[in-house]
Write an enzyme that holds these catalytic residues in place. Structure first.
Site, short mmCIF file in Angstrom:
data_model
loop_
_atom_site.label_atom_id
_atom_site.label_comp_id
_atom_site.label_asym_id
_atom_site.label_seq_id
_atom_site.Cartn_x
_atom_site.Cartn_y
_atom_site.Cartn_z
N HIS A 37 -31.87 -20.87 39.59
CA HIS A 37 -30.53 -20.70 39.39
C HIS A 37 -29.87 -20.34 40.64
O HIS A 37 -28.87 -20.64 41.01
CB HIS A 37 -30.37 -19.56 38.54
CG HIS A 37 -30.70 -19.76 37.05
ND1 HIS A 37 -31.57 -18.92 36.35
CD2 HIS A 37 -30.37 -20.54 36.04
CE1 HIS A 37 -31.62 -19.32 34.97
NE2 HIS A 37 -31.12 -20.44 35.06
N LYS B 25 -28.33 -13.88 19.36
CA LYS B 25 -29.74 -14.18 20.04
C LYS B 25 -30.42 -13.21 20.58
O LYS B 25 -29.90 -12.27 21.48
CB LYS B 25 -29.59 -15.35 21.10
CG LYS B 25 -30.65 -16.00 21.53
CD LYS B 25 -30.26 -17.21 22.33
CE LYS B 25 -31.60 -17.71 23.32
NZ LYS B 25 -31.21 -18.64 24.08
N SER C 134 -35.94 -19.91 32.61
CA SER C 134 -35.93 -18.66 32.05
C SER C 134 -37.18 -18.52 31.04
O SER C 134 -37.71 -17.69 30.97
CB SER C 134 -34.75 -18.17 31.59
OG SER C 134 -33.68 -18.28 32.71
N ARG D 224 -32.13 -30.13 35.68
CA ARG D 224 -33.39 -30.30 36.19
C ARG D 224 -34.19 -31.76 36.11
O ARG D 224 -34.71 -32.13 37.03
CB ARG D 224 -34.21 -29.15 35.44
CG ARG D 224 -33.92 -28.01 36.00
CD ARG D 224 -34.58 -26.73 34.90
NE ARG D 224 -34.08 -26.97 33.67
CZ ARG D 224 -34.23 -26.11 32.74
NH1 ARG D 224 -34.89 -25.06 32.80
NH2 ARG D 224 -33.68 -26.52 31.51
O1 PNS Z 1 -28.28 -20.74 29.93
P1 PNS Z 1 -27.79 -21.48 28.89
O2 PNS Z 1 -28.28 -20.94 27.50
O3 PNS Z 1 -28.35 -23.08 28.79
O4 PNS Z 1 -26.40 -21.54 28.74
C1 PNS Z 1 -25.60 -22.23 27.68
C2 PNS Z 1 -23.91 -21.89 28.05
C3 PNS Z 1 -23.84 -20.40 27.82
C4 PNS Z 1 -23.41 -22.43 29.38
C5 PNS Z 1 -23.26 -22.66 26.76
O5 PNS Z 1 -24.15 -22.33 25.68
C6 PNS Z 1 -22.02 -22.22 26.45
O6 PNS Z 1 -20.80 -22.46 27.41
N1 PNS Z 1 -21.72 -21.21 25.36
C7 PNS Z 1 -20.47 -20.68 25.16
C8 PNS Z 1 -19.88 -21.06 23.90
C9 PNS Z 1 -19.02 -22.54 24.12
O7 PNS Z 1 -18.46 -22.74 24.80
N2 PNS Z 1 -19.57 -23.72 23.62
C10 PNS Z 1 -19.10 -24.94 23.50
C11 PNS Z 1 -19.49 -25.80 24.62
S1 PNS Z 1 -19.67 -27.47 24.23
#
Ligand code: PNS
Length: 163
Positions: free
Chosen positions: A17, A41, A127, A90
């Site tokens: 990150h 979660k 993570s 990745r």
């Molecule tokens: O580290 P992660 O868990 O891969 O991050 C995922 C994240 C937080 C970027 C994604 O789940 C997100 O943007 N969640 C917020 C809800 C949202 O906007 N959902 C629509 C996206 S398609």
């Protein structure tokens, strides 16, 4: 690019990150790391802990700051006038889901996502694997910032050894 956001859960932040944040900080005048508030979660680190660890990990990057968001990322972007999302990729296994999210965000708001290919030395890193290796006493000190390595050892000591 004037401003950009790097969203994620960061439970915890890894060197992969930080590599993406560092390269994003060269691409945009201002970068915000936006940490998702996910009430459904269970996380290893609380939101405040994740933010503190991120703050410590990017303290050397003058144009990078940390914020939190709940709900849709595009709503946070609109509220803050941010029009670009930057994410690390990745491997091809990341691509399907990341592309889907990028296209959904684009449809919802017109906000574009830019992908940075993860540096090869971090392509295996996540993570969730760091949590798993750390939980069983493996050495992750070369994979995460020093403050995270320390907090991982402390957190698993608090939780007791896994049976
Ligand atoms: O580290 P992660 O868990 O891969 O991050 C995922 C994240 C937080 C970027 C994604 O789940 C997100 O943007 N969640 C917020 C809800 C949202 O906007 N959902 C629509 C996206 S398609």
């Amino acid at each position: 690019m004037r401003s950009a956001v790097c969203p994620g859960s960061f439970d915890p932040v890894t060197n992969g990150h930080v590599d993406v944040f560092t390269r994003a900080s060269d691409m945009a005048d201002e970068v915000t790391i936006a940490v998702l508030v996910n009430r459904t979660k269970q996380s290893l680190f609380t939101l405040d802990e994740r933010v503190d660890l991120l703050d410590a990990s990017v303290a050397h990057l003058a144009n990078v700051k940390v914020d939190v968001f709940e709900g849709l990322l595009v709503d946070w972007c609109r509220a803050h006038g941010v029009k670009h999302v930057i994410k690390g990729l990745r491997a091809v296994s990341d691509f399907d889901y990341e592309l889907q999210m990028a296209q959904m965000n684009q449809r919802l708001s017109g906000i574009d996502t830019f992908f940075i290919s993860t540096s090869p030395q971090y392509s295996f890193l996540s993570s969730s694997l760091v949590r798993e290796v750390g939980r069983f006493g493996g050495d992750v000190s070369t994979m995460v910032p020093a403050s995270v390595a320390t907090r991982l050892v402390e957190r698993f000591a608090e939780q007791g050894s896994p049976s």
